[in-house]
Design an enzyme around this catalytic site. Structure first.
Site, PDB file in Angstrom:
ATOM      1  N   TYR A   1       0.831  -1.215   0.000  1.00  0.00           N
ATOM      2  CA  TYR A   1       0.000   0.000   0.000  1.00  0.00           C
ATOM      3  C   TYR A   1       0.862   1.260   0.000  1.00  0.00           C
ATOM      4  CZ  TYR A   1      -2.817  -3.813   1.770  1.00  0.00           C
ATOM      5  OH  TYR A   1      -3.399  -5.036   1.934  1.00  0.00           O
TER       6      TYR A   1
ATOM      7  N   TYR B   1     -12.477  -7.177   6.196  1.00  0.00           N
ATOM      8  CA  TYR B   1     -11.299  -7.265   5.321  1.00  0.00           C
ATOM      9  C   TYR B   1     -11.033  -8.749   5.059  1.00  0.00           C
ATOM     10  CZ  TYR B   1      -6.617  -7.377   3.484  1.00  0.00           C
ATOM     11  OH  TYR B   1      -5.543  -7.638   2.677  1.00  0.00           O
TER      12      TYR B   1
ATOM     13  N   LYS C   1      -2.014 -16.530   8.356  1.00  0.00           N
ATOM     14  CA  LYS C   1      -1.173 -15.692   9.213  1.00  0.00           C
ATOM     15  C   LYS C   1      -0.371 -16.476  10.257  1.00  0.00           C
ATOM     16  CE  LYS C   1      -2.766 -11.144   8.240  1.00  0.00           C
ATOM     17  NZ  LYS C   1      -4.062 -10.759   7.696  1.00  0.00           N
TER      18      LYS C   1
ATOM     19  N   ASP D   1     -13.712 -16.368   8.301  1.00  0.00           N
ATOM     20  CA  ASP D   1     -12.338 -16.024   7.929  1.00  0.00           C
ATOM     21  C   ASP D   1     -11.576 -15.758   9.227  1.00  0.00           C
ATOM     22  OD1 ASP D   1      -9.978 -14.783   7.274  1.00  0.00           O
ATOM     23  OD2 ASP D   1     -10.835 -13.440   5.778  1.00  0.00           O
TER      24      ASP D   1
HETATM   25  C1  LIG Z   1      -4.485 -10.885   6.264  1.00  0.00           C
HETATM   26  C2  LIG Z   1      -5.875 -11.343   6.019  1.00  0.00           C
HETATM   27  C3  LIG Z   1      -6.255 -11.920   4.800  1.00  0.00           C
HETATM   28  C4  LIG Z   1      -5.291 -12.040   3.628  1.00  0.00           C
HETATM   29  O1  LIG Z   1      -4.217 -12.888   3.901  1.00  0.00           O
HETATM   30  P1  LIG Z   1      -2.870 -12.765   3.008  1.00  0.00           P
HETATM   31  O2  LIG Z   1      -2.015 -13.884   3.502  1.00  0.00           O
HETATM   32  O3  LIG Z   1      -2.304 -11.402   3.262  1.00  0.00           O
HETATM   33  O4  LIG Z   1      -3.289 -12.946   1.592  1.00  0.00           O
HETATM   34  C5  LIG Z   1      -7.556 -12.344   4.663  1.00  0.00           C
HETATM   35  N1  LIG Z   1      -8.445 -12.232   5.668  1.00  0.00           N
HETATM   36  C6  LIG Z   1      -8.118 -11.699   6.856  1.00  0.00           C
HETATM   37  C7  LIG Z   1      -9.140 -11.635   7.943  1.00  0.00           C
HETATM   38  C8  LIG Z   1      -6.833 -11.227   7.077  1.00  0.00           C
HETATM   39  O5  LIG Z   1      -6.515 -10.655   8.254  1.00  0.00           O
END
Ligand SMILES: *Cc1c(COP(=O)(O)O)cnc(C)c1O
Length: 427
Positions: free
Chosen positions: A21, A148, A277, A250
């Site tokens: 970004y 997000y 993550k 997610d």
């Molecule tokens: C970081 C994140 C993503 C994307 O993961 P990347 O490994 O950066 O592609 C998707 N959803 C959530 C909730 C996130 O925090």
């Protein structure tokens, strides 16, 4: 090791490397990292406390001997083989462990290579499932504002329309259906009921075209560091069940203990779960999508008969081996006590910041602390002030926040709180 001088490295970086970004032609400054150990990273030659866990991932800190060993041992065997037609122990062992530690109904595992890809796979699963059960007209996702879910196009389509720059991409992004953002974590029953009624109305209006409901459970992360009441999770489950939608959680940011639950999915079981993550303890990129037997069968009943996805680095053995070691390390220690300790100190230490000028809110959940300002943070000034206090932070929008590695010590936590305070004053 290279002996290139720091100034030369930074000069090339500035001219040629994109950072997240950030403008290529007018970039904000970056700092040179030359080492990392425990809960500290060496920035510009100086050891500072890492308040960010490298974007939620380095939950054990850096250079943990057990993770280093797992990685080295697997590298000595083999680093990668294709997953098409082949398998290996690290993938099998990790799959088994993930099935064991997540809710019982989630028993089918797809290993993806990043969080965004796992969200893409989850949404593809949802669409193929609906086709498989005879509802091909169900092609849209329901989600809530303020979320997000990643940076690829389908992920952007379910990310908050403002945060995801939907106006810039209109006509290119799939058009999804947005319900209201869940209320604040300290909201009362009336606010929760009002929110739930609005979400139910949006779902009912669009039910005929909806395939799934995707949310970050309990805590919206990069969309605004917004914790919300656990009661909302049951509402998501009910809305999904009432209208035949698959519920996708997610947990790429919330997974592996960050909120004080090993997985928020322990409170309400989704049909599809995305993890990423912290999965590898911050060592390598890896994500996983878990789903139920019923969803897997629905996908298999779609016209292709197979899940149409298979990245080159699917099930990467190095990543799987270090993920397994990271999970073992987490579960063999008192992660809940550590997260509770971090929460207590962040809660007590951040509370006085409410009285600083420009601060509109302070909130914590698990090992996450957030200070919200009444203006966009001056990121360069705030980062510099934190570094001067021996702390690495990366604010965004109007938020200065931290989610430190779980083993962070008492002195380091105090330094972290001091750094946040300086960042708030400067930002
Ligand atoms: C970081 C994140 C993503 C994307 O993961 P990347 O490994 O950066 O592609 C998707 N959803 C959530 C909730 C996130 O925090």
């Amino acid at each position: 090791m290279s002996t290139t001088r720091p100034e030369e490295l930074l000069a090339f970086d500035r001219e040629h490397l994109w950072h997240p970004y950030t403008s290529m032609t007018d970039p904000t400054p970056v700092r040179l990292v030359t080492g990392a150990r425990g809960c500290e990273i060496e920035v510009d030659g100086r050891s500072v406390v890492d308040g960010m866990s490298s974007w939620w991932s380095a939950i054990h800190g850096y250079r943990h001997p057990e993770l280093d060993r797992a990685l080295g041992e697997q590298a000595a065997r083999f680093s990668h083989v294709m997953f098409g037609g082949l398998t290996h122990e690290p993938a099998v062992a990790l799959g088994r462990r993930l099935v064991d530690i997540t809710p019982a109904a989630l028993e089918r595992v797809f290993l993806a290579d990043s969080g965004s890809v796992s969200v893409e796979v989850a949404m593809k699963m949802v669409l193929q499932y609906q086709r498989g059960v005879g509802r091909p007209e169900r092609t849209r996702m329901l989600t809530v504002l303020g979320g997000y879910h990643g940076d690829t196009f389908d992920c952007m389509s379910v990310t908050d329309p403002v945060g995801g720059m939907h106006s810039m991409w209109s006509g290119l992004l799939p058009e999804q259906v947005f319900g209201p953002r869940p209320p604040r974590h300290d909201a009362g029953p009336d606010d929760i009921a009002a929110w739930s009624a609005q979400l139910r109305a949006v779902a009912a209006e669009h039910a005929h075209e909806l395939a799934g409901l995707i949310v970050e459970p309990l805590l919206q992360g990069a969309g605004g560091m917004h914790p919300y009441p656990a009661e909302c999770l049951a509402v998501f489950r009910e809305v999904a069940d009432e209208h035949g939608l698959l519920l996708v959680f997610d947990e790429i940011a919330t997974g592996f203990g960050r909120t004080g639950h090993l997985f928020v999915s322990e409170l309400v079981t989704p049909d599809v779960l995305c993890l990423g993550k912290a999965l590898t303890g911050g060592y390598l990129t890896l994500a996983a999508v878990l789903t139920t037997d019923a969803v897997a069968r629905g996908i298999s009943a779609s016209e292709s008969g197979v899940l149409m996805h298979g990245p080159t680095f699917m099930g990467n053995p190095l990543a799987c081996a270090v993920a397994l070691a990271s999970i073992d390390l987490l579960l063999s220690g008192d992660w809940l006590g550590r997260v509770g300790h971090v929460n207590e100190r962040l809660t007590a230490g951040l509370a006085p910041l409410r009285d600083l000028p420009g601060v509109v809110d302070v909130r914590t959940i698990g090992a996450v602390g957030v200070v919200q300002l009444d203006h966009p943070v001056d990121v360069v000034a705030a980062t510099d002030a934190a570094l001067a206090a021996g702390v690495w932070l990366r604010p965004f929008r109007d938020l200065i926040y931290t989610m430190p590695p779980y083993p962070i010590g008492t002195e380091e936590l105090d330094r972290l709180l001091g750094g946040i305070t300086e960042a708030v004053k400067a930002g």
